[in-house]
Design a protein around this motif. Structure first.
Motif, PDB file in Angstrom:
ATOM      1  N   ASP A 105      36.380   0.375  50.160  1.00 58.70           N
ATOM      2  CA  ASP A 105      36.664   1.746  49.735  1.00 58.70           C
ATOM      3  C   ASP A 105      35.418   2.606  49.942  1.00 58.70           C
ATOM      4  O   ASP A 105      34.695   2.952  49.010  1.00 58.70           O
ATOM      5  N   GLY A 106      35.174   2.946  51.199  1.00 59.14           N
ATOM      6  CA  GLY A 106      33.990   3.717  51.546  1.00 59.14           C
ATOM      7  C   GLY A 106      33.966   5.101  50.923  1.00 59.14           C
ATOM      8  O   GLY A 106      32.897   5.625  50.586  1.00 59.14           O
ATOM      9  N   GLU A 107      35.144   5.702  50.753  1.00 55.09           N
ATOM     10  CA  GLU A 107      35.186   7.040  50.163  1.00 55.09           C
ATOM     11  C   GLU A 107      34.719   7.022  48.709  1.00 55.09           C
ATOM     12  O   GLU A 107      34.049   7.962  48.247  1.00 55.09           O
ATOM     13  N   ALA A 108      35.023   5.955  47.983  1.00 57.29           N
ATOM     14  CA  ALA A 108      34.543   5.833  46.606  1.00 57.29           C
ATOM     15  C   ALA A 108      33.026   5.673  46.574  1.00 57.29           C
ATOM     16  O   ALA A 108      32.345   6.250  45.708  1.00 57.29           O
ATOM     17  N   ILE A 109      32.485   4.909  47.521  1.00 52.02           N
ATOM     18  CA  ILE A 109      31.035   4.729  47.596  1.00 52.02           C
ATOM     19  C   ILE A 109      30.360   6.061  47.930  1.00 52.02           C
ATOM     20  O   ILE A 109      29.369   6.453  47.303  1.00 52.02           O
ATOM     21  N   PHE A 110      30.913   6.757  48.929  1.00 53.96           N
ATOM     22  CA  PHE A 110      30.356   8.051  49.321  1.00 53.96           C
ATOM     23  C   PHE A 110      30.376   9.031  48.149  1.00 53.96           C
ATOM     24  O   PHE A 110      29.388   9.721  47.873  1.00 53.96           O
ATOM     25  N   GLN A 111      31.493   9.090  47.446  1.00 53.37           N
ATOM     26  CA  GLN A 111      31.622  10.053  46.350  1.00 53.37           C
ATOM     27  C   GLN A 111      30.655   9.731  45.214  1.00 53.37           C
ATOM     28  O   GLN A 111      30.052  10.643  44.635  1.00 53.37           O
ATOM     29  N   LYS A 112      30.500   8.452  44.903  1.00 51.36           N
ATOM     30  CA  LYS A 112      29.555   8.080  43.845  1.00 51.36           C
ATOM     31  C   LYS A 112      28.134   8.467  44.248  1.00 51.36           C
ATOM     32  O   LYS A 112      27.362   8.990  43.422  1.00 51.36           O
ATOM     33  N   ALA A 113      27.783   8.217  45.514  1.00 49.56           N
ATOM     34  CA  ALA A 113      26.452   8.592  45.989  1.00 49.56           C
ATOM     35  C   ALA A 113      26.219  10.085  45.836  1.00 49.56           C
ATOM     36  O   ALA A 113      25.176  10.524  45.324  1.00 49.56           O
TER      37      ALA A 113
ATOM     38  N   ILE B 299      23.548  12.204  43.453  1.00 46.48           N
ATOM     39  CA  ILE B 299      22.584  13.124  44.058  1.00 46.48           C
ATOM     40  C   ILE B 299      22.713  14.511  43.444  1.00 46.48           C
ATOM     41  O   ILE B 299      21.722  15.167  43.093  1.00 46.48           O
ATOM     42  N   GLN B 300      23.952  14.961  43.294  1.00 53.53           N
ATOM     43  CA  GLN B 300      24.189  16.297  42.736  1.00 53.53           C
ATOM     44  C   GLN B 300      23.753  16.388  41.274  1.00 53.53           C
ATOM     45  O   GLN B 300      23.417  17.475  40.792  1.00 53.53           O
TER      46      GLN B 300
END
Length: 344
Positions: free
Chosen positions: A318-326, A330-331
């Motif tokens: 689930d790359g989208e979940a990893i991207f969103q958590k990152a 950061i934000q």
């Protein structure tokens, strides 16, 4: 009687001494970089600290400049005992590191090496796919890095349009981005870049400024453009899990306690190297260029990263979940604070 006791004690004393000697463990360490490189200098300091902390029970036999370990097969080689410990590069590894390679492009907007390392550790704690790709290895250090710029032979680069047609060596996580900009990206180990630039096989390289000095790029390139490529951290030093399991518990604690110091040393040497590289470039008459469209570049960077994240679905990740958590971390601001939640 006293002399008789001494004579009886001496063989026992020598036996104890010999037993202590046999307790010494020699571990091989391997790196594709030469011993003078900033990475290697941090590695040498780490090895010395381990030898001292272990009171000589651990000693190292080091192999540099790719004499034992390759860039693209290092993880496999360490798993199979080619070296006990070594510098690993998941971003160059052939197969089996889909999430480790792709996640390095999820750090858009990150501002420091400390935050890069902290964010990687958060993601690795939260998503089991990271640990799955590292099976057979005991990670000893996470490494961030200076933000890459663009170093070119003859063609200056000042805006997004200038990327078109350039054949550039780039880290794997930025390949899709450069294709979107009309460039011809090439992913090759850093050790192959100098001859490729010298022969005109590539027009330039996306790399931190420290390479101007450490890799001698000022000899084969005339321009550097200070466009900021966000980048992530990755596991960069590892030991064979088999070797790790064979070490006594107190020695394992010494290695674990040394991780933060090794990571700090790597950061400091990278920062020193960047300053040295920029100064070296100026001294050798490289032309420095500013970049007029950094904000648009950053937006496109994250758009492409999200697409790359979605592509991990092919590998049941689930790359989208990893991207969103990152991006959420950061934000939330610096320093990165890890609230991992339940593993996914």
């Amino acid at each position: 009687m006293k002399y008789l006791l001494i004579l009886l004690w001496l063989p026992l004393c020598f036996a104890c001494s010999d037993a202590h000697k046999t307790d010494v463990r020699t571990l091989t360490y391997a790196s594709p970089y030469p011993p003078g490189h900033p990475f290697s200098q941090a590695d040498i300091a780490w090895m010395e600290s381990i030898e001292e902390a272990s009171e000589g029970r651990i000693v190292f036999d080091a192999f540099w400049s790719g004499s034992l370990l390759s860039s693209d097969m290092s993880m496999l080689e360490i798993r199979h005992g080619v070296a006990d410990i070594g510098l690993i590069t998941p971003i160059y590894t052939r197969g089996g590191t889909h999430v480790l390679r792709t996640q390095a492009g999820f750090y858009g907007g990150i501002n420091s090496i400390d935050d890069q390392v902290a964010l990687f550790k958060c993601l690795a704690e939260s998503f089991p796919s990271f640990r799955h790709e590292l099976e057979g290895l005991k990670v000893l250090a996470i490494q961030g890095g200076n933000f890459p710029a663009v170093i070119t032979r003859y063609t200056p680069l000042k805006n997004l349009e200038d990327f078109k047609g350039l054949r550039l060596r780039v880290q794997s996580e930025a390949v899709a981005l450069l294709k979107e900009l009309g460039a011809d990206p090439v992913n090759m180990p850093m050790g192959e870049v100098y001859p490729a630039l010298a022969k005109g096989i590539i027009d330039g390289v996306v790399a931190p400024a420290d390479t101007i000095h450490s890799m001698h790029f000022s000899e084969v390139a005339e321009h550097i453009t200070l466009v900021k490529f966000s980048r992530g951290a990755y596991p960069a030093r590892a030991m064979s899990e088999k070797v790790w399991q064979s070490l006594p518990a107190d020695i394992q604690r010494i290695f674990e306690d040394a991780q933060a110091t090794w990571e700090q040393n790597l950061k400091e040497r990278l920062q020193e190297a960047e300053k040295r590289g920029l100064n070296f470039g100026r001294e050798n008459q490289m032309t420095f260029h500013s970049f007029s469209q950094q904000q648009q570049f950053d937006q496109l960077y994250n758009q492409m990263a999200r697409k790359e994240a979605a592509g991990l679905n092919e590998f049941n990740i689930d790359g989208e979940a990893i991207f969103q958590k990152a991006q959420d971390l950061i934000q939330a601001g610096s320093p990165i604070q890890c609230n991992s939640g339940a593993p996914q």
